[in-house]
Design a protein around this motif. Structure first.
Motif, PDB file in Angstrom:
ATOM      1  N   GLY A  84       8.937   1.271  -9.320  1.00 41.72           N
ATOM      2  CA  GLY A  84       8.853   1.307 -10.769  1.00 41.72           C
ATOM      3  C   GLY A  84       7.793   0.406 -11.372  1.00 41.72           C
ATOM      4  N   TYR A  85       7.072  -0.346 -10.555  1.00 39.28           N
ATOM      5  CA  TYR A  85       6.051  -1.268 -11.057  1.00 39.28           C
ATOM      6  C   TYR A  85       4.661  -0.802 -10.635  1.00 39.28           C
ATOM      7  CZ  TYR A  85       9.932  -4.432 -11.920  1.00 39.28           C
ATOM      8  OH  TYR A  85      11.098  -4.990 -12.370  1.00 39.28           O
ATOM      9  N   ALA A  86       3.690  -0.981 -11.521  1.00 41.20           N
ATOM     10  CA  ALA A  86       2.304  -0.647 -11.203  1.00 41.20           C
ATOM     11  C   ALA A  86       1.728  -1.750 -10.332  1.00 41.20           C
ATOM     12  CB  ALA A  86       1.486  -0.507 -12.474  1.00 41.20           C
ATOM     13  N   VAL A 106      -0.555  -6.563 -15.214  1.00 39.92           N
ATOM     14  CA  VAL A 106       0.042  -6.740 -16.533  1.00 39.92           C
ATOM     15  C   VAL A 106      -0.515  -5.635 -17.428  1.00 39.92           C
ATOM     16  CG1 VAL A 106       0.279  -8.269 -18.522  1.00 39.92           C
ATOM     17  CG2 VAL A 106       0.260  -9.217 -16.208  1.00 39.92           C
ATOM     18  N   LEU A 107       0.364  -4.722 -17.877  1.00 42.65           N
ATOM     19  CA  LEU A 107      -0.050  -3.573 -18.672  1.00 42.65           C
ATOM     20  C   LEU A 107       0.703  -3.519 -19.991  1.00 42.65           C
ATOM     21  CD1 LEU A 107      -0.064  -0.824 -15.899  1.00 42.65           C
ATOM     22  CD2 LEU A 107      -2.044  -1.967 -16.875  1.00 42.65           C
ATOM     23  N   GLN A 108       0.116  -2.836 -20.967  1.00 37.84           N
ATOM     24  CA  GLN A 108       0.790  -2.561 -22.222  1.00 37.84           C
ATOM     25  C   GLN A 108       1.535  -1.237 -22.087  1.00 37.84           C
ATOM     26  OE1 GLN A 108      -2.375  -2.561 -25.084  1.00 37.84           O
ATOM     27  NE2 GLN A 108      -2.532  -4.795 -25.107  1.00 37.84           N
ATOM     28  N   GLY A 109       2.370  -0.911 -23.069  1.00 37.95           N
ATOM     29  CA  GLY A 109       3.206   0.286 -22.998  1.00 37.95           C
ATOM     30  C   GLY A 109       2.435   1.581 -22.852  1.00 37.95           C
ATOM     31  N   GLY A 113       0.789  -1.226   0.000  1.00 32.94           N
ATOM     32  CA  GLY A 113       0.000   0.000   0.000  1.00 32.94           C
ATOM     33  C   GLY A 113       0.814   1.265   0.000  1.00 32.94           C
ATOM     34  N   LEU A 114       2.158   1.162   0.160  1.00 31.01           N
ATOM     35  CA  LEU A 114       2.990   2.355   0.140  1.00 31.01           C
ATOM     36  C   LEU A 114       3.659   2.476  -1.213  1.00 31.01           C
ATOM     37  CD1 LEU A 114       4.664   2.262   3.651  1.00 31.01           C
ATOM     38  CD2 LEU A 114       2.712   3.590   2.914  1.00 31.01           C
ATOM     39  N   GLY A 115       3.690   3.659  -1.717  1.00 32.55           N
ATOM     40  CA  GLY A 115       4.245   3.947  -3.024  1.00 32.55           C
ATOM     41  C   GLY A 115       3.600   5.222  -3.528  1.00 32.55           C
ATOM     42  N   LYS A 116       3.924   5.630  -4.749  1.00 32.28           N
ATOM     43  CA  LYS A 116       3.344   6.844  -5.309  1.00 32.28           C
ATOM     44  C   LYS A 116       1.909   6.548  -5.728  1.00 32.28           C
ATOM     45  CE  LYS A 116       3.890  10.265  -8.889  1.00 32.28           C
ATOM     46  NZ  LYS A 116       3.153  10.018 -10.110  1.00 32.28           N
TER      47      LYS A 116
END
Length: 154
Positions: free
Chosen positions: A115-117, A30-33, A4-7
């Motif tokens: 750096g990861y969603a 899992v996301l596209q560019g 839960g912590l992050g931007k």
């Protein structure tokens, strides 16, 4: 780093009003560019989204990520189902819990961590109208008590 912590990018405040959140889980998406670029700009709507388990995999349904403006023909479908990355044991546990009557998987927050969603979602049981009214009364009473204490201390 705790879950839960992050931007923070988007938060579903109404989820805690509509559901009793019993447990929370953190998962990668899992996301596209073009999706991650649009997500980093904050162009996401999490209100109507929910997670669904299909064939032993967890998918985030109805999450709206707006099309990226510079994406031209490589743009993504804004409301496509997106796979969530979880451990097999977590998925098996969620399958058992969501089979019970009234439980659903509700996304609470989307954020960028290292750096990861990531998405923080909770196992929620739907509230009835009287539960919502009870919560509102409790919040109002707490607010009044805090206000009275603040006036008393001044």
């Amino acid at each position: 780093m705790p879950k839960g912590l992050g931007k923070s990018i988007a938060e579903n405040r109404k989820a805690r009003h509509d559901y009793f959140i019993e447990d929370t889980y953190e998962a990668g998406i899992v996301l596209q560019g073009t999706e991650i670029k649009s997500l980093r700009l904050g162009r996401v709507n999490i209100k109507d989204a929910h997670a669904r388990i299909v064939n032993g995999e967890v998918y985030l349904v109805n999450l709206h990520i707006a099309e990226y403006e510079q994406g031209n023909r490589y743009n993504h479908d804004p409301t496509r189902s997106r796979k969530l990355l979880l451990h097999r044991k977590q998925i098996d546990k969620l399958i058992g819990l969501t089979k019970q009557e009234g439980y659903t998987l509700v996304p609470l927050k989307i954020y960028i961590k290292n750096g990861y969603a990531k998405v923080l979602f909770g196992l929620g049981k739907g509230k009835k109208k009287f539960d919502k009214r009870e919560d509102m009364k409790r919040k109002q009473m707490k607010r009044d008590a805090d206000r009275a204490m603040k006036e008393h201390n001044q």
